[in-house]
Design a protein around this motif. Sequence first.
Motif, PDB file in Angstrom:
ATOM      1  N   GLU A   6      55.825  10.801  95.991  1.00 54.86           N
ATOM      2  CA  GLU A   6      54.838   9.809  95.547  1.00 54.86           C
ATOM      3  C   GLU A   6      53.551  10.504  95.103  1.00 54.86           C
ATOM      4  N   SER A   7      52.848   9.831  94.200  1.00 53.02           N
ATOM      5  CA  SER A   7      51.535  10.305  93.771  1.00 53.02           C
ATOM      6  C   SER A   7      50.725   9.117  93.280  1.00 53.02           C
ATOM      7  N   GLY A   9      47.901   7.850  94.787  1.00 55.47           N
ATOM      8  CA  GLY A   9      47.083   7.170  95.783  1.00 55.47           C
ATOM      9  C   GLY A   9      45.636   7.621  95.725  1.00 55.47           C
ATOM     10  N   LEU A  20      50.732   3.728  91.365  1.00 55.57           N
ATOM     11  CA  LEU A  20      51.442   4.737  92.135  1.00 55.57           C
ATOM     12  C   LEU A  20      52.715   5.132  91.408  1.00 55.57           C
ATOM     13  N   CYS A  22      56.485   7.408  91.788  1.00 52.36           N
ATOM     14  CA  CYS A  22      57.463   8.031  92.674  1.00 52.36           C
ATOM     15  C   CYS A  22      58.452   8.784  91.793  1.00 52.36           C
ATOM     16  N   THR A 118      51.863   8.116 100.189  1.00 54.70           N
ATOM     17  CA  THR A 118      50.572   8.371  99.566  1.00 54.70           C
ATOM     18  C   THR A 118      49.580   7.332 100.078  1.00 54.70           C
ATOM     19  N   GLN A 119      48.406   7.778 100.451  1.00 56.44           N
ATOM     20  CA  GLN A 119      47.409   6.899 101.040  1.00 56.44           C
ATOM     21  C   GLN A 119      46.674   6.110  99.971  1.00 56.44           C
TER      22      GLN A 119
END
Length: 124
Positions: A6-7, A9, A20, A22, A118-119
Amino acid sequence: QVLLAESGGGLVQTGGSLRLSCYVSSHYFNSLTMAWFRQQPGKEREFVGGTDWKNLLIKYAASMEGRFTITRDAAKNTLFLQMSNPKPEDTAVYYCAATFEEETGELTAAYNFWGQGTQVTVSS
């Protein structure tokens, strides 16, 4: 083997938007049913939405529909989650999940493969 990453965030304000991604490291992207889950502090991981590999139908949790949009791009081996006008209660770690099953399950047990998460933090 299926690896998910994931990216996207970060910190976003209410009224803004965030997307987001994935990325799926696998030759089997088109055979994967995929979903987004999220986990808030002290709570269980919950289903956000997902899409099955067979009919490409998109399914959302009732509380998410209308604010979140899920798409998948086979050319990029990527699943996306577009968050529109997020609220502070959407603050969570967001996870991507995948399975070879045909149906988009809403339980974490339905998925065999998971990303690291991802936060996402939404400020008012």
